[in-house]
Scaffold this motif. Structure first.
Motif, short mmCIF file in Angstrom:
data_model
loop_
_atom_site.label_atom_id
_atom_site.label_comp_id
_atom_site.label_asym_id
_atom_site.label_seq_id
_atom_site.Cartn_x
_atom_site.Cartn_y
_atom_site.Cartn_z
N ARG A 14 -21.19 -13.78 -32.30
CA ARG A 14 -19.95 -13.42 -32.96
C ARG A 14 -18.81 -14.28 -32.45
O ARG A 14 -17.88 -14.65 -33.15
N GLY A 15 -18.90 -14.56 -31.14
CA GLY A 15 -17.83 -15.37 -30.55
C GLY A 15 -17.77 -16.76 -31.17
O GLY A 15 -16.70 -17.31 -31.39
N LEU A 16 -18.90 -17.33 -31.45
CA LEU A 16 -18.93 -18.64 -32.09
C LEU A 16 -18.33 -18.55 -33.48
O LEU A 16 -17.54 -19.42 -33.89
N LEU A 17 -18.77 -17.55 -34.23
CA LEU A 17 -18.31 -17.42 -35.59
C LEU A 17 -16.83 -17.10 -35.64
O LEU A 17 -16.13 -17.47 -36.60
N GLU A 18 -16.35 -16.41 -34.63
CA GLU A 18 -14.95 -15.98 -34.64
C GLU A 18 -14.08 -16.90 -33.79
O GLU A 18 -12.91 -16.62 -33.54
N SER A 19 -14.66 -17.97 -33.34
CA SER A 19 -13.90 -18.85 -32.44
C SER A 19 -12.78 -19.58 -33.20
O SER A 19 -12.80 -19.65 -34.42
N GLU A 20 -11.87 -20.09 -32.43
CA GLU A 20 -10.71 -20.79 -32.98
C GLU A 20 -11.19 -22.09 -33.66
O GLU A 20 -12.04 -22.79 -33.12
N ARG A 21 -10.58 -22.41 -34.89
CA ARG A 21 -10.90 -23.62 -35.61
C ARG A 21 -9.99 -24.74 -35.16
O ARG A 21 -8.82 -24.52 -34.88
N PRO A 22 -10.58 -25.91 -35.12
CA PRO A 22 -9.71 -27.05 -34.77
C PRO A 22 -8.59 -27.22 -35.81
O PRO A 22 -8.77 -26.97 -37.01
N ALA A 23 -7.46 -27.64 -35.44
CA ALA A 23 -6.33 -27.81 -36.34
C ALA A 23 -6.53 -29.09 -37.18
O ALA A 23 -7.18 -30.05 -36.74
N GLY A 24 -5.98 -29.06 -38.36
CA GLY A 24 -5.94 -30.26 -39.17
C GLY A 24 -7.15 -30.39 -40.07
O GLY A 24 -7.33 -31.44 -40.74
N MET A 25 -8.01 -29.41 -40.14
CA MET A 25 -9.15 -29.57 -41.05
C MET A 25 -8.78 -29.06 -42.42
O MET A 25 -8.03 -28.08 -42.56
N ASP A 26 -9.37 -29.78 -43.41
CA ASP A 26 -9.17 -29.30 -44.76
C ASP A 26 -10.20 -28.21 -45.01
O ASP A 26 -11.03 -27.86 -44.16
N GLU A 27 -10.20 -27.75 -46.22
CA GLU A 27 -11.06 -26.60 -46.56
C GLU A 27 -12.51 -26.98 -46.47
O GLU A 27 -13.34 -26.21 -45.98
#
Length: 936
Positions: free
Chosen positions: A853-866
């Motif tokens: 769950r932690g992986l799935l809910e982890s913070e996304r890197p900034a600047g990515m498109d959809e």
């Protein structure tokens, strides 16, 4: 010499010849009283005038009278008056014949002439028997015996029916006896006897003189038989014999005397028995024996006299008179001066007639009374004679022999007369003799009788004291020793009680008490010592000491320790004691105090402790003091009086730092502290044991227990020190070693020192794993728990790490934490301790799930498109899915344990987690309930 005087002298000569054999004049009156014939006259009326005047008147009548019959009657009367006058004159002058005047003699002779003239003138008158009778009397008075005999023979021959016939036969016998014609005399007396006793006043006398006539003919056997038959006829029993009096008594006594004399003529006293054996025994034989004995005695034939009396006793041994005759025998020897024979026969008398003899037992009180006085005198005489002889004897053997004989006689006196007033004296003298000859048992017995049965006897106190001396002298057999000592004590007590004023009573009791103590008769010794101290006499120091000493030792042996203490301390004050002796007494007094404590310890522990502790005050130098105080502490421990026990134990350790009981004192203190909950003090005591003990095992145990008690006291610093010491020092035995590790973990847990916990938890696991065969369920449990706890540390760290950018770093960190936890949880599971298996499995599954769950809910890197984000998400899901799958597998493994009948909170939680991970399969309530119901 005148004719009348001649008649009187002849009569006297006859009397003396018949009785000369008798002894005393006053005993032959009967024979001497045999007087002249009494002539019957024609008329018996009393004369109122003088004989001469009457005779002259009758003569005047003859001168003038013519009637023949009257003249005959007057002539009779004149002759009778003349004869009567002669008798009166003879009676008046008695033997003084010369005093009779000539006319009186002429008148006597004239009476004979008158009678002869009458017979010549009237020879055929039918009443001439009276003239013959008077004429014979006149001849007799005139001393013309032969003529008198002839006249009487004529009378008896011519007038056998005459009233004078019987008397004339008797007088003929008498006269013939006087002229020594004994055979003719016997015949005349037989005629009188043959007439019978009815109307015969001469019957008894004829028998008597007939016996004499036989005696004079030397026909002794016939004479004896005649006298025997006479006595038997006239005195048929002893009652009539004893009642005889007057003339009968004289005849009786004279007969017995002549019979005794005849038996002597025949030989001696033995002839009596021979004669009566032949002719039949007679009841009056005893009188003959007595008479013969008297005759012998008067002749100074003393032994014959005694033998005669003894012959009677031998012949009639059961006769009531037997003892009286034997007394006469003894009295005869005494009067004659034969002391040896006298004593010899006194002994025989006692043997034959004494109390308890067959004779005594077969006779009544009347006979016994006659015996008693003489019996007592004889026994006493024999006793005192032998006693005196013994005391004067210089020869030891003879002395003992005589004194023994005297003792026997004193015993006989006591036996015979136990209630006699002088029986007490006999007891006393017997005791004196017994003591002198060494018969101490008999001596003390008789002394005690004198002292206590006759307390008012003048020598009673002396006897009581002498009895005690006899007790001390006597040496009983071993079998009799106990009884003898008991008697000794009883005698001493009696002496004190019976003679309270005697100054010796105190010392008597002390001496007796000391003797009893020496013989180990403690009960008697104690009672006697007590009595000595209560005797009312102020004892000299030596005896006061002796009484206390006996009391102390005896009371101690009998368990009377309080009494023993006081007595022994009192005895120790005696000034004559040596230092050693005084010390020994004080030590024994201390022992008595100690024993008082021992005696009270079960029933009254408080009293026992008080006794033991006071010993230090009473006898501080005693070598029992240390034991007493130790025992006091021990007893206080036993009764759970721990505060006081603690006090005594600490004082003991201070007083006796080098005592052999030191180790035990520490142990007891530990227990006292334990029981009071004073764990820290107990721990320090145990720590001291661990530090300085001599026994390794003891030190090991003390170290562990010290650590425990420090822990209980929440003195964690000292607890850690002792547990750590134990853990580092003692690897064996295994169980307490691993427990020490566990204890350190627990303490550090309380102190929240995680790193130190990790150290000891890891030590627990490695200790278990290396234990090999020493492993136990407990060690497995502790190791499993330790692994679980270490897993928890890492899991908590895992939970604390969030997955954040840059992911590479955070994931590595979180993964490392998870790997550490997985390792420890896996260790816990592998040790198969259920308590830690299901939670470890659950936590492993949860860590995988959380990581996913932690992986799935982890913070996304900034600047990515959809699109990039979507691809990034797909990439994470690829990473997370295996983790989720691992979580599902692990939870399913935990849930699968329900098939083994296991269902706990951690299995339930795995169900809950699976409901989230696989809701389609596990989030169905009815299925869950059904499943739960099924596993139940």
């Amino acid at each position: 010499m005148s004719f009348l005087k001649t008649v009187v002298l002849i009569s006297v000569v006859f009397t003396l010849s018949a009785c000369s054999w008798l002894g005393k004049k006053d005993e032959r009156r009967y024979l001497s009283d045999i007087g002249t014939l009494t002539v019957r006259t024609a008329s018996n009326e009393p004369l109122g005038v003088d004989h001469k005047d009457v005779i002259r008147s009758y003569k005047s009548y003859l001168e003038v009278g013519t009637d023949p019959e009257m003249r005959v009657r007057v002539a009779h009367r004149i002759a009778g008056l003349k004869l009567q006058w002669d008798e009166v004159r003879l009676d008046e002058f008695g033997d003084d014949i010369d005093s009779m005047v000539a006319e009186d003699r002429e008148m006597a002779e004239a009476s004979i002439g008158d009678y002869e003239a009458l017979l010549s003138l009237y020879p055929d008158r039918i009443d001439n028997d009276a003239i013959y009778y008077q004429l014979a009397k006149a001849y007799s008075l005139a001393g013309r015996t032969n003529q008198a005999i002839a006249v009487l023979e004529e009378l008896t021959a011519r007038y056998p029916e005459s009233i004078y016939y019987l008397e004339s036969q008797f007088r003929l016998g008498r006269m013939l006896y006087n002229v020594r014609d004994y055979e003719a005399s016997e015949m005349r007396f037989e005629q009188v006897v043959a007439f019978g006793d009815q109307g015969n006043p001469y019957y008894l006398d004829a028998q008597y003189f007939g016996g004499w006539a036989l005696f004079k003919q030397n026909r002794l056997e016939d004479s004896l038989l005649a006298f025997t038959e006479m006595i038997e006829e006239h005195f048929p029993d002893d009652e009539t014999l004893m009642a005889a009096e007057g003339a009968e008594l004289e005849v009786l006594n004279d007969s017995l005397r002549i019979m005794a004399l005849m038996f002597d003529y025949l030989g001696d006293w033995t002839e009596i028995a021979r004669f009566y054996d032949e002719h039949g025994s007679r009841y009056f034989e005893y009188r003959i024996y007595a008479e013969l004995s008297n005759q012998y005695y008067e002749k100074k034939y003393f032994k014959s006299s005694a033998s005669t009396l003894r012959a009677f006793v031998d012949r009639f041994p059961d006769d009531d008179r037997a003892p009286l005759y034997y007394r006469r025998l003894i009295s005869g020897y005494e009067k004659a001066g034969y002391p040896q024979l006298r004593r010899k026969h006194k002994k025989i008398f006692i043997e034959r007639f004494g109390v308890g003899s067959p004779y005594w037992n077969s006779h009544g009180e009347d006979v016994r009374t006659l015996i008693t006085v003489a019996l007592g005198d004889y026994i006493w005489d024999l006793a005192t004679f032998a006693h005196g002889w013994g005391q004067q004897s210089s020869s030891k053997s003879q002395k003992r022999e005589r004194l023994t004989e005297a003792a026997d006689w004193y015993r006989e006196y006591i036996r015979s007369f136990p209630k006699a007033p002088d029986a007490v004296k006999a007891h006393f003298l017997l005791a004196e003799i017994s003591y002198e000859i060494g018969n101490f048992d008999d001596a003390r017995n008789n002394y005690e009788i004198v002292a206590y049965q006759y307390p008012f006897y003048e020598n009673a106190a002396e006897a009581g004291y002498a009895a005690l001396l006899a007790y001390n002298k006597y040496r009983p057999t071993p079998e009799d020793a106990l009884r003898w000592r008991q008697l000794t004590v009883a005698s001493a007590k009696r002496f004190v009680l019976e003679f309270p004023e005697d100054e010796r009573r105190g010392t008597v009791l002390v001496n007796t008490a000391e003797m009893l103590l020496g013989d180990e008769y403690y009960e008697q010794a104690l009672s006697t010592a007590r009595l000595a101290q209560k005797s009312g006499v102020e004892l000299p120091p030596r005896y006061s000491y002796g009484a206390s000493l006996v009391q102390g030792h005896s009371a101690f042996e009998l368990g009377e320790f309080a009494e023993a203490e006081g007595a022994l301390l009192a005895a120790s004050e005696y000034t004559e004691l040596t230092r050693k002796e005084r010390g020994e007494l004080r030590q024994k007094a201390a022992a008595a105090i100690y024993k008082q404590g021992e005696a009270a310890q079960e029933s009254n522990p408080e009293e026992a402790v008080a006794q033991w502790l006071r010993l230090a005050d009473v006898v501080p130098e005693s070598n029992l003091r240390e034991n007493a105080e130790y025992d006091a502490a021990t007893l206080l421990m036993q009764v759970a009086d721990y505060p006081r026990a603690q006090e005594v134990l600490l004082a003991f350790r201070d007083t006796y730092p080098k005592s052999e009981f030191s180790a035990d004192i520490r142990s007891k203190l530990i227990i006292a502290y334990e029981e009071q909950g004073e764990w820290r003090q107990a721990a320090f005591e145990l720590q001291s044991v661990s530090d300085s003990g001599s026994n390794d095992e003891e030190k090991r145990i003390a170290a562990f227990q010290s650590a425990e008690y420090f822990e209980k006291a929440e003195d964690y610093d000292n607890a850690i020190v002792m547990y750590r010491r134990y853990a580092h020092t003692y690897k064996r035995p295994f169980d307490p070693a691993i427990e020490a590790h566990y204890k350190l973990d627990q303490i550090y847990a309380k102190l929240e020192e995680e790193e130190k916990r990790r150290f000891w938890l890891d030590k627990i696991i490695s200790l278990h794993l290396r234990a090999g065969e020493d492993q136990t369920d407990r060690s497995r449990y502790l190791a499993s728990q330790a692994a679980f706890e270490l897993g928890e540390f890492d899991r908590n760290k895992f939970d604390s790490i969030s997955i954040s950018l840059p992911l590479a770093k955070s994931i590595v960190r979180k993964n490392n934490a998870m790997q550490g936890a997985l390792k420890r949880y896996t260790q816990a599971v592998e040790m198969e301790v259920l308590e830690f298996t299901t939670p470890s499995t659950y936590h492993i599954g949860e860590m995988y799930a959380k990581f996913s769950r932690g992986l799935l809910e982890s913070e996304r890197p900034a600047g990515m498109d959809e699109l990039e984000e979507e691809e990034y998400t797909f990439l994470l899901e690829d990473q997370a899915f295996p983790l989720e799958e691992a979580a599902i597998d692990i939870h399913q493994t935990n849930i699968g344990r329900t098939y083994d009948g296991l269902y706990d909170e951690w299995v339930k939680k795995s169900f809950d987690s699976m409901a989230v991970l696989m809701p389609g399969q596990y989030d169905k309530q009815e299925q869950a309930v059904s499943y739960v119901d099924q596993i139940r």
